[in-house]
Design a protein around this motif. Structure first.
Motif, PDB file in Angstrom:
ATOM      1  N   PRO A 167       9.747 -25.178 -10.320  1.00  0.00           N
ATOM      2  CA  PRO A 167       8.484 -24.670 -10.877  1.00  0.00           C
ATOM      3  C   PRO A 167       8.170 -23.284 -10.344  1.00  0.00           C
ATOM      4  O   PRO A 167       8.679 -22.864  -9.300  1.00  0.00           O
ATOM      5  CB  PRO A 167       7.452 -25.692 -10.389  1.00  0.00           C
ATOM      6  CG  PRO A 167       8.058 -26.296  -9.170  1.00  0.00           C
ATOM      7  CD  PRO A 167       9.541 -26.284  -9.385  1.00  0.00           C
ATOM      8  N   GLY A 168       7.336 -22.566 -11.105  1.00  0.00           N
ATOM      9  CA  GLY A 168       6.921 -21.246 -10.679  1.00  0.00           C
ATOM     10  C   GLY A 168       8.035 -20.236 -10.684  1.00  0.00           C
ATOM     11  O   GLY A 168       8.071 -19.333  -9.867  1.00  0.00           O
ATOM     12  N   ARG A 169       8.963 -20.390 -11.593  1.00  0.00           N
ATOM     13  CA  ARG A 169      10.088 -19.457 -11.692  1.00  0.00           C
ATOM     14  C   ARG A 169       9.566 -18.049 -11.939  1.00  0.00           C
ATOM     15  O   ARG A 169       8.780 -17.804 -12.844  1.00  0.00           O
ATOM     16  CB  ARG A 169      10.998 -19.884 -12.850  1.00  0.00           C
ATOM     17  CG  ARG A 169      12.268 -19.072 -13.020  1.00  0.00           C
ATOM     18  CD  ARG A 169      13.085 -19.716 -14.133  1.00  0.00           C
ATOM     19  NE  ARG A 169      14.363 -19.054 -14.326  1.00  0.00           N
ATOM     20  CZ  ARG A 169      14.564 -18.094 -15.200  1.00  0.00           C
ATOM     21  NH1 ARG A 169      13.557 -17.654 -15.927  1.00  0.00           N
ATOM     22  NH2 ARG A 169      15.765 -17.563 -15.354  1.00  0.00           N
ATOM     23  N   VAL A 170      10.006 -17.093 -11.129  1.00  0.00           N
ATOM     24  CA  VAL A 170       9.530 -15.717 -11.215  1.00  0.00           C
ATOM     25  C   VAL A 170      10.368 -14.945 -12.225  1.00  0.00           C
ATOM     26  O   VAL A 170      11.593 -15.039 -12.227  1.00  0.00           O
ATOM     27  CB  VAL A 170       9.605 -15.028  -9.834  1.00  0.00           C
ATOM     28  CG1 VAL A 170       9.201 -13.571  -9.943  1.00  0.00           C
ATOM     29  CG2 VAL A 170       8.726 -15.759  -8.827  1.00  0.00           C
ATOM     30  N   ARG A 183       1.972  -4.488 -13.400  1.00  0.00           N
ATOM     31  CA  ARG A 183       0.656  -4.591 -12.765  1.00  0.00           C
ATOM     32  C   ARG A 183      -0.092  -5.830 -13.247  1.00  0.00           C
ATOM     33  O   ARG A 183      -0.767  -6.504 -12.464  1.00  0.00           O
ATOM     34  CB  ARG A 183      -0.151  -3.319 -13.030  1.00  0.00           C
ATOM     35  CG  ARG A 183       0.417  -2.085 -12.329  1.00  0.00           C
ATOM     36  CD  ARG A 183      -0.545  -0.910 -12.413  1.00  0.00           C
ATOM     37  NE  ARG A 183      -0.703  -0.415 -13.781  1.00  0.00           N
ATOM     38  CZ  ARG A 183       0.035   0.530 -14.333  1.00  0.00           C
ATOM     39  NH1 ARG A 183       1.019   1.099 -13.644  1.00  0.00           N
ATOM     40  NH2 ARG A 183      -0.189   0.941 -15.570  1.00  0.00           N
ATOM     41  N   ALA A 184       0.040  -6.137 -14.531  1.00  0.00           N
ATOM     42  CA  ALA A 184      -0.639  -7.325 -15.065  1.00  0.00           C
ATOM     43  C   ALA A 184      -0.113  -8.599 -14.422  1.00  0.00           C
ATOM     44  O   ALA A 184      -0.861  -9.567 -14.223  1.00  0.00           O
ATOM     45  CB  ALA A 184      -0.462  -7.382 -16.581  1.00  0.00           C
ATOM     46  N   ASP A 185       1.199  -8.603 -14.086  1.00  0.00           N
ATOM     47  CA  ASP A 185       1.823  -9.789 -13.496  1.00  0.00           C
ATOM     48  C   ASP A 185       1.790  -9.770 -11.978  1.00  0.00           C
ATOM     49  O   ASP A 185       2.293 -10.701 -11.329  1.00  0.00           O
ATOM     50  CB  ASP A 185       3.282  -9.901 -13.956  1.00  0.00           C
ATOM     51  CG  ASP A 185       3.393 -10.154 -15.455  1.00  0.00           C
ATOM     52  OD1 ASP A 185       2.397 -10.599 -16.046  1.00  0.00           O
ATOM     53  OD2 ASP A 185       4.473  -9.911 -16.026  1.00  0.00           O
ATOM     54  N   GLY A 186       1.232  -8.703 -11.383  1.00  0.00           N
ATOM     55  CA  GLY A 186       1.186  -8.606  -9.933  1.00  0.00           C
ATOM     56  C   GLY A 186       2.551  -8.437  -9.295  1.00  0.00           C
ATOM     57  O   GLY A 186       2.823  -8.973  -8.213  1.00  0.00           O
ATOM     58  N   MET A 187       3.430  -7.673  -9.951  1.00  0.00           N
ATOM     59  CA  MET A 187       4.804  -7.505  -9.487  1.00  0.00           C
ATOM     60  C   MET A 187       5.131  -6.038  -9.257  1.00  0.00           C
ATOM     61  O   MET A 187       4.495  -5.140  -9.815  1.00  0.00           O
ATOM     62  CB  MET A 187       5.794  -8.085 -10.502  1.00  0.00           C
ATOM     63  CG  MET A 187       5.554  -9.540 -10.885  1.00  0.00           C
ATOM     64  SD  MET A 187       5.667 -10.676  -9.487  1.00  0.00           S
ATOM     65  CE  MET A 187       7.429 -10.576  -9.143  1.00  0.00           C
ATOM     66  N   LEU A 188       6.133  -5.804  -8.415  1.00  0.00           N
ATOM     67  CA  LEU A 188       6.717  -4.477  -8.200  1.00  0.00           C
ATOM     68  C   LEU A 188       8.202  -4.564  -8.527  1.00  0.00           C
ATOM     69  O   LEU A 188       8.810  -5.629  -8.389  1.00  0.00           O
ATOM     70  CB  LEU A 188       6.557  -4.036  -6.746  1.00  0.00           C
ATOM     71  CG  LEU A 188       5.152  -4.035  -6.139  1.00  0.00           C
ATOM     72  CD1 LEU A 188       5.225  -3.766  -4.640  1.00  0.00           C
ATOM     73  CD2 LEU A 188       4.273  -3.002  -6.827  1.00  0.00           C
ATOM     74  N   LEU A 212      12.414  -7.797  -9.248  1.00  0.00           N
ATOM     75  CA  LEU A 212      10.961  -7.826  -9.059  1.00  0.00           C
ATOM     76  C   LEU A 212      10.580  -8.559  -7.782  1.00  0.00           C
ATOM     77  O   LEU A 212      11.206  -9.545  -7.397  1.00  0.00           O
ATOM     78  CB  LEU A 212      10.301  -8.496 -10.262  1.00  0.00           C
ATOM     79  CG  LEU A 212      10.619  -7.927 -11.645  1.00  0.00           C
ATOM     80  CD1 LEU A 212       9.716  -8.550 -12.685  1.00  0.00           C
ATOM     81  CD2 LEU A 212      10.514  -6.403 -11.665  1.00  0.00           C
ATOM     82  N   VAL A 213       9.534  -8.073  -7.139  1.00  0.00           N
ATOM     83  CA  VAL A 213       8.963  -8.724  -5.962  1.00  0.00           C
ATOM     84  C   VAL A 213       7.452  -8.764  -6.140  1.00  0.00           C
ATOM     85  O   VAL A 213       6.878  -7.962  -6.873  1.00  0.00           O
ATOM     86  CB  VAL A 213       9.318  -7.970  -4.655  1.00  0.00           C
ATOM     87  CG1 VAL A 213      10.805  -7.992  -4.410  1.00  0.00           C
ATOM     88  CG2 VAL A 213       8.807  -6.530  -4.695  1.00  0.00           C
ATOM     89  N   SER A 214       6.811  -9.712  -5.491  1.00  0.00           N
ATOM     90  CA  SER A 214       5.364  -9.839  -5.611  1.00  0.00           C
ATOM     91  C   SER A 214       4.666  -8.655  -4.941  1.00  0.00           C
ATOM     92  O   SER A 214       5.029  -8.240  -3.839  1.00  0.00           O
ATOM     93  CB  SER A 214       4.903 -11.143  -4.967  1.00  0.00           C
ATOM     94  OG  SER A 214       3.491 -11.200  -4.924  1.00  0.00           O
ATOM     95  N   SER A 224       1.902  -8.777  -3.651  1.00  0.00           N
ATOM     96  CA  SER A 224       1.139  -9.288  -2.511  1.00  0.00           C
ATOM     97  C   SER A 224       2.020  -9.604  -1.314  1.00  0.00           C
ATOM     98  O   SER A 224       1.554 -10.162  -0.324  1.00  0.00           O
ATOM     99  CB  SER A 224       0.378 -10.552  -2.923  1.00  0.00           C
ATOM    100  OG  SER A 224       1.284 -11.575  -3.308  1.00  0.00           O
ATOM    101  N   ALA A 225       3.316  -9.233  -1.414  1.00  0.00           N
ATOM    102  CA  ALA A 225       4.248  -9.602  -0.353  1.00  0.00           C
ATOM    103  C   ALA A 225       4.245  -8.637   0.819  1.00  0.00           C
ATOM    104  O   ALA A 225       5.071  -8.732   1.721  1.00  0.00           O
ATOM    105  CB  ALA A 225       5.666  -9.694  -0.930  1.00  0.00           C
ATOM    106  N   GLY A 226       3.350  -7.646   0.792  1.00  0.00           N
ATOM    107  CA  GLY A 226       3.258  -6.719   1.909  1.00  0.00           C
ATOM    108  C   GLY A 226       4.387  -5.724   1.960  1.00  0.00           C
ATOM    109  O   GLY A 226       4.874  -5.366   3.035  1.00  0.00           O
ATOM    110  N   VAL A 227       4.830  -5.235   0.793  1.00  0.00           N
ATOM    111  CA  VAL A 227       5.916  -4.267   0.733  1.00  0.00           C
ATOM    112  C   VAL A 227       5.429  -2.926   1.255  1.00  0.00           C
ATOM    113  O   VAL A 227       4.351  -2.452   0.905  1.00  0.00           O
ATOM    114  CB  VAL A 227       6.423  -4.124  -0.716  1.00  0.00           C
ATOM    115  CG1 VAL A 227       7.528  -3.067  -0.798  1.00  0.00           C
ATOM    116  CG2 VAL A 227       6.933  -5.458  -1.228  1.00  0.00           C
ATOM    117  N   GLN A 228       6.247  -2.281   2.090  1.00  0.00           N
ATOM    118  CA  GLN A 228       5.854  -1.006   2.681  1.00  0.00           C
ATOM    119  C   GLN A 228       5.930   0.112   1.649  1.00  0.00           C
ATOM    120  O   GLN A 228       6.889   0.234   0.911  1.00  0.00           O
ATOM    121  CB  GLN A 228       6.756  -0.670   3.866  1.00  0.00           C
ATOM    122  CG  GLN A 228       6.357   0.626   4.580  1.00  0.00           C
ATOM    123  CD  GLN A 228       7.173   0.848   5.831  1.00  0.00           C
ATOM    124  OE1 GLN A 228       7.972   0.002   6.215  1.00  0.00           O
ATOM    125  NE2 GLN A 228       6.980   1.983   6.473  1.00  0.00           N
TER     126      GLN A 228
END
Length: 411
Positions: free
Chosen positions: A254-257, A293-298, A358-360, A362-366
């Protein structure tokens, strides 16, 4: 729509014992075309093709159109030649996403262990729902009835002990059907299929296998592993051997990114003007960045896809110094990549940008030291304006006057 080869023998009844068959694969039938028919009931029973215009590709077709040989990824010009009487419609991704959310909401009522793998298909692990809803086949029947009742479109469902077999079962249940492959029938079911039906066997691999005389899954399964290793490599050979014998330990996750976000534009006429190509890349970069941005991803990697007039297709990619969701960064990388591609005299037929790895957010990426916070605020402000007043109301100055090129196909 799935284009994997099917077998008439595999579509038969394999028995009614669904013990241990807790994996369901739910696949919508000719989804984009079905939504168009839902919104335009006068098209029911007619061949309908959804895709780009004359120079695009088919993304979906009703079964009436498929009877004439039309299939997904086929050039629209070829589809028109095969079925000139068909109704040809442009894609409406927003509408398909809306219906998809309704479908997935139905599936989420069954179990939280749901893995959505595309806009129109998902796996369910229903082991936790058996006491509440009954055995797997009963649950599959409920899913089909509820999806039709609530959305107006139909789904086919495969029921099996593994993800691989459940997906193959749903393919053989189409259209608007249900197929159970009991655990004890897993290997006989697989061995009734052509080798191209195995998950991961594309056109090139299928040709390699068939040149060796392995036309069916049964023939592949009977081949000694060392021979498969020499032919396909150790990893691929082992994977296909396992699948041919029903070995597939992958759980429903579940929650496949989403792994990437991209958009492509098929031009109305072949393009040789590099300035126009750069404008298209800028527009596409803004579309991709807004989705991120809509998906909260980088994204960590940017790639471009260039299809020439002769259908030769090139892809180029670049890893970014730091993950981003800004169009400025995507466009800069995309333009640099395109600069390294020689545009032939005949021109470019299709151009695309994709944000990958892609990475979240909110994952604290520098962030990079020279990041401009003003740019980030400006692009997010643009998102808010477009959400309120529409996508065409605000765009970079170089794109004023409309989107350049042809029809975009966002994926």
């Amino acid at each position: 729509m799935s284009r994997a080869p099917r077998s008439e023998r595999a579509g038969r009844s394999w028995g009614d014992d669904d013990t241990g068959c807790t994996v369901l694969h739910v696949d919508m039938d000719a989804f984009f075309a079905a939504v168009e028919v839902l919104d335009h009931p006068e098209l029911r029973g007619l061949p309908v093709v959804v895709g780009g215009e004359h120079r695009g590709v088919v993304t979906s077709a009703t079964y009436e159109a498929r009877a004439f040989g039309v299939h997904s990824a086929m050039p629209v010009a070829r589809a028109r030649a095969l079925c000139p009487q068909a109704v040809f419609l442009p894609t409406r991704h927003g509408r398909y996403s809306e219906v998809s959310r309704q479908v997935m909401a139905v599936l989420a009522e069954v179990t939280p262990v749901m893995e959505q793998v595309s806009i129109d298909e998902a796996f369910l692990d229903v082991s936790g729902a058996l006491r509440r809803m009954g055995p797997p086949v009963t649950i599959a029947g409920w899913v089909r009835r509820e999806v039709r009742a609530r959305t107006g479109v139909t789904a086919s469902v495969g029921v099996a002990a593994t993800k691989h077999v459940a997906k193959l079962a749903s393919t053989h249940a189409k259209p608007d059907g249900l197929l159970l492959v009991p655990a004890a029938a897993t290997v006989p079911f697989l061995h009734s299929l052509p080798v191209g039906a195995l998950w991961g066997v594309g056109e090139k691999t299928r040709q390699v296998l068939e040149r060796r005389g392995w036309d069916t899954v049964a023939e592949l399964a009977a081949t000694p592993l060392p021979v498969l290793h020499r032919t396909l490599g150790v990893a691929a050979g082992q994977r296909l051997h396992d699948l041919a014998w029903g070995v597939d330990p992958r759980p429903v996750t579940p929650g496949r990114v989403e792994k990437s976000v991209g958009t492509e534009t098929t031009f109305a006429e072949d393009v040789t003007d590099r300035q126009l190509l750069d404008r298209v890349l800028l527009d596409q970069s803004h579309q991709c960045a807004a989705r991120l941005r809509a998906d909260g991803m980088l994204c960590s990697t940017v790639s471009v896809k260039v299809r020439m007039a002769d259908f030769t297709t090139l892809t180029r990619s670049r890893t970014l110094p730091a993950p981003t969701d800004l169009a400025r960064d995507l466009a800069a990388a995309a333009r640099d990549l395109l600069a390294g591609v020689t545009v032939p005299a005949a021109g470019v037929r299709l151009l695309g940008v994709r944000a990958e790895r892609l990475v979240s957010a909110s994952a604290g990426v520098q962030s990079m030291l020279d990041d401009d916070p003003q740019q980030a605020r400006a692009e997010r402000a643009m998102d808010g304006v477009r959400a309120r007043f529409g996508p065409a109301v605000l765009r970079p100055a170089s794109l004023l006057g409309g989107r350049p090129g042809g029809r975009p196909e966002t994926r």
